[in-house]
Design an enzyme around this catalytic site. Sequence first.
Site, PDB file in Angstrom:
ATOM      1  N   LYS A  71      -4.392  19.204   6.966  1.00  0.00           N
ATOM      2  CA  LYS A  71      -2.699  19.501   7.370  1.00  0.00           C
ATOM      3  C   LYS A  71      -2.161  20.740   6.967  1.00  0.00           C
ATOM      4  O   LYS A  71      -1.356  21.559   7.788  1.00  0.00           O
ATOM      5  CB  LYS A  71      -1.855  18.250   6.911  1.00  0.00           C
ATOM      6  CG  LYS A  71      -2.030  17.078   7.689  1.00  0.00           C
ATOM      7  CD  LYS A  71      -1.183  15.962   7.110  1.00  0.00           C
ATOM      8  CE  LYS A  71       0.102  15.818   7.751  1.00  0.00           C
ATOM      9  NZ  LYS A  71       0.762  14.673   7.535  1.00  0.00           N
ATOM     10  N   ASP A 108       6.619  14.557  11.185  1.00  0.00           N
ATOM     11  CA  ASP A 108       6.658  13.711  10.308  1.00  0.00           C
ATOM     12  C   ASP A 108       8.042  13.331   9.854  1.00  0.00           C
ATOM     13  O   ASP A 108       8.498  12.040   9.798  1.00  0.00           O
ATOM     14  CB  ASP A 108       5.960  13.881   8.905  1.00  0.00           C
ATOM     15  CG  ASP A 108       4.392  13.427   8.979  1.00  0.00           C
ATOM     16  OD1 ASP A 108       4.008  12.711   9.943  1.00  0.00           O
ATOM     17  OD2 ASP A 108       3.659  13.998   8.327  1.00  0.00           O
TER      18      ASP A 108
HETATM   19  P1  NAP Z   1      -0.206  12.687  -1.310  1.00  0.00           P
HETATM   20  O1  NAP Z   1       0.113  14.365  -1.018  1.00  0.00           O
HETATM   21  O2  NAP Z   1      -1.455  12.562  -1.916  1.00  0.00           O
HETATM   22  O3  NAP Z   1       1.069  12.258  -2.458  1.00  0.00           O
HETATM   23  C1  NAP Z   1       0.893  11.161  -3.078  1.00  0.00           C
HETATM   24  C2  NAP Z   1       2.137  10.893  -4.079  1.00  0.00           C
HETATM   25  O4  NAP Z   1       1.730   9.375  -4.591  1.00  0.00           O
HETATM   26  C3  NAP Z   1       2.135  11.796  -5.108  1.00  0.00           C
HETATM   27  O5  NAP Z   1       3.723  11.961  -5.202  1.00  0.00           O
HETATM   28  C4  NAP Z   1       1.499  11.294  -5.988  1.00  0.00           C
HETATM   29  O6  NAP Z   1       2.000  11.715  -7.353  1.00  0.00           O
HETATM   30  C5  NAP Z   1       2.073   9.858  -6.032  1.00  0.00           C
HETATM   31  N1  NAP Z   1       0.999   9.035  -6.791  1.00  0.00           N
HETATM   32  C6  NAP Z   1      -0.417   8.493  -6.370  1.00  0.00           C
HETATM   33  N2  NAP Z   1      -0.681   7.788  -7.344  1.00  0.00           N
HETATM   34  C7  NAP Z   1       0.229   7.540  -8.377  1.00  0.00           C
HETATM   35  C8  NAP Z   1       0.310   6.849  -9.538  1.00  0.00           C
HETATM   36  N3  NAP Z   1      -1.003   6.089 -10.020  1.00  0.00           N
HETATM   37  N4  NAP Z   1       1.350   6.857 -10.503  1.00  0.00           N
HETATM   38  C9  NAP Z   1       2.489   7.807  -9.697  1.00  0.00           C
HETATM   39  N5  NAP Z   1       2.494   8.443  -8.711  1.00  0.00           N
HETATM   40  C10 NAP Z   1       1.388   8.328  -7.774  1.00  0.00           C
HETATM   41  O7  NAP Z   1       0.066  11.889  -0.208  1.00  0.00           O
HETATM   42  P2  NAP Z   1       1.090  12.077   1.021  1.00  0.00           P
HETATM   43  O8  NAP Z   1       0.385  12.341   2.140  1.00  0.00           O
HETATM   44  O9  NAP Z   1       2.149  12.467   0.400  1.00  0.00           O
HETATM   45  O10 NAP Z   1       1.246  10.293   1.338  1.00  0.00           O
HETATM   46  C11 NAP Z   1       1.967   9.671   0.425  1.00  0.00           C
HETATM   47  C12 NAP Z   1       2.172   7.973   1.098  1.00  0.00           C
HETATM   48  O11 NAP Z   1       2.925   8.046   2.358  1.00  0.00           O
HETATM   49  C13 NAP Z   1       0.574   7.582   1.567  1.00  0.00           C
HETATM   50  O12 NAP Z   1       0.510   6.213   1.191  1.00  0.00           O
HETATM   51  C14 NAP Z   1       0.682   7.782   3.134  1.00  0.00           C
HETATM   52  O13 NAP Z   1      -0.170   6.722   3.552  1.00  0.00           O
HETATM   53  C15 NAP Z   1       2.196   7.558   3.463  1.00  0.00           C
HETATM   54  N6  NAP Z   1       2.567   8.217   4.579  1.00  0.00           N
HETATM   55  C16 NAP Z   1       3.017   7.354   5.535  1.00  0.00           C
HETATM   56  C17 NAP Z   1       3.397   7.983   6.722  1.00  0.00           C
HETATM   57  C18 NAP Z   1       3.953   7.225   7.973  1.00  0.00           C
HETATM   58  O14 NAP Z   1       4.085   7.644   8.944  1.00  0.00           O
HETATM   59  N7  NAP Z   1       4.445   5.780   7.639  1.00  0.00           N
HETATM   60  C19 NAP Z   1       3.285   9.352   7.068  1.00  0.00           C
HETATM   61  C20 NAP Z   1       2.933  10.130   5.939  1.00  0.00           C
HETATM   62  C21 NAP Z   1       2.420   9.551   4.735  1.00  0.00           C
HETATM   63  P3  NAP Z   1       1.355  12.936  -8.253  1.00  0.00           P
HETATM   64  O15 NAP Z   1       1.644  13.989  -7.520  1.00  0.00           O
HETATM   65  O16 NAP Z   1       1.675  12.808  -9.566  1.00  0.00           O
HETATM   66  O17 NAP Z   1      -0.205  12.809  -7.885  1.00  0.00           O
END
Ligand code: NAP
Length: 279
Positions: A71, A108
Site C-alpha cells: 500500500k 479507506d
Molecule cells: P497495522 O498497520 O499492522 O496496525 C496494527 C495496529 O494494531 C497498530 O496500531 C498496532 O500497534 C496494533 N496492535 C497490534 N497488535 C497489538 C497488541 N498485541 N497490543 C496492542 N496493539 C496492537 O494494520 P492496519 O492496516 O492498520 O489494520 C488494522 C486492523 O484493521 C486489521 O485488523 C485490519 O484487518 C483492519 N482493517 C479493516 C478494514 C476494513 O475495511 N474493515 C480496512 C483496513 C484495515 P503497534 O503500532 O504498537 O504495533
Amino acid sequence: MTDHPKIPLAGVIGHPIAHSKSPALHGFWLRRLGIKGHYIPMDIAPTDLKEALQMLPRMGFVGINVTIPHKEAVLKLADVVTDRAALIGAANTLIFRKDGKIHADNTDGAGFIANLRQHAPRWNPAAGPAAVLGAGGAARAIVAALIEVGVPEIRIANRTRPRAEALRADFGAKVQVHEWVQAGNMIEGCATVVNTTSLGMVGKPDLRVPLDGLRPGMLVTDLVYAPLKTQFLIEAEAAGCTIVDGLGMLLHQAAPGFERWFGTRPEVDQATRDAVLAV
Ligand code: NAP
C-alpha cells in the site's frame, strides 16, 4: 469508464493474498450487474511489484486494489496520487489510465464514513471528540476521514507511542496523543470510539482496554470484521452504545474502484454482505 476494447480485468495484489475477500465481493457485483469482466487475486512479491505494475495494463487490466505489503510502495510507482492518498501515505486503489499513467487513490476513509452513514444515520461527527485505538496504516485513513467530516478533537492511543505522535505531526492540533495504558480514560466524554487495532480479530489477542467510559448514545465501531461482532462491539452494545461492524467499510471502500474500472456504481446492501460472508 475506461474504453479498453478487451474484456476489462481488475484484481487485488498482495503478499499473501489468499485471505482476501475482495474477489468474492467484486465477483458478486460483476455477476449481479451482468458486466463482462473479471477480478483476480494476485500474489505479488515486493521485488516484483514494479514489473507487475508495468505489465498489468498491457495484459488488459484497467486497475487493481492494493493490500499489505504494497500500500505504501505503490505511491512511489504511481504517476498521479490523490491528495488524500498522499496525506495518508498509502493507496488501496489504482486506475490504469488509457494514457499509460497510473492513478493512485485511497478510499479507506471514505469507506469508513460511508459505513457509519449507512448503519448509524443519526451519527453526528461534530457532537464530540473521537477516540481512536491504534495508530497503524488503517488509523491514518480513519483520522483523515474524521477530520474531514468535522470531528472537533481526536484522541489517539497506541501501544507504540511514536506511531501516534507521527499522526499528530501529520494531522495537526486536533489530534491528541494519550498513553496506551490510559486508553480507557480517553474514551470518557467521546461521541465516537473506533478500534483500528487488529486486537479482537480471529487468531489475535483480545482488546483489553477498560470500557467503563462507554455511555449510551456513543457511536462505537471496529475495523475488525472477523468475527463480525467483536467482543469490543458486544461490550459497547451492552453499554447502550450504537455499534457498527467493520464489514461495511470493506464493502464501501471497494465501490469507487469498481465504478472507475467497470463503469457502474455497485450497491452496498444486505445481499452484498451475505455474498462476502458466505466465503
Ligand atoms: P497495522 O498497520 O499492522 O496496525 C496494527 C495496529 O494494531 C497498530 O496500531 C498496532 O500497534 C496494533 N496492535 C497490534 N497488535 C497489538 C497488541 N498485541 N497490543 C496492542 N496493539 C496492537 O494494520 P492496519 O492496516 O492498520 O489494520 C488494522 C486492523 O484493521 C486489521 O485488523 C485490519 O484487518 C483492519 N482493517 C479493516 C478494514 C476494513 O475495511 N474493515 C480496512 C483496513 C484495515 P503497534 O503500532 O504498537 O504495533
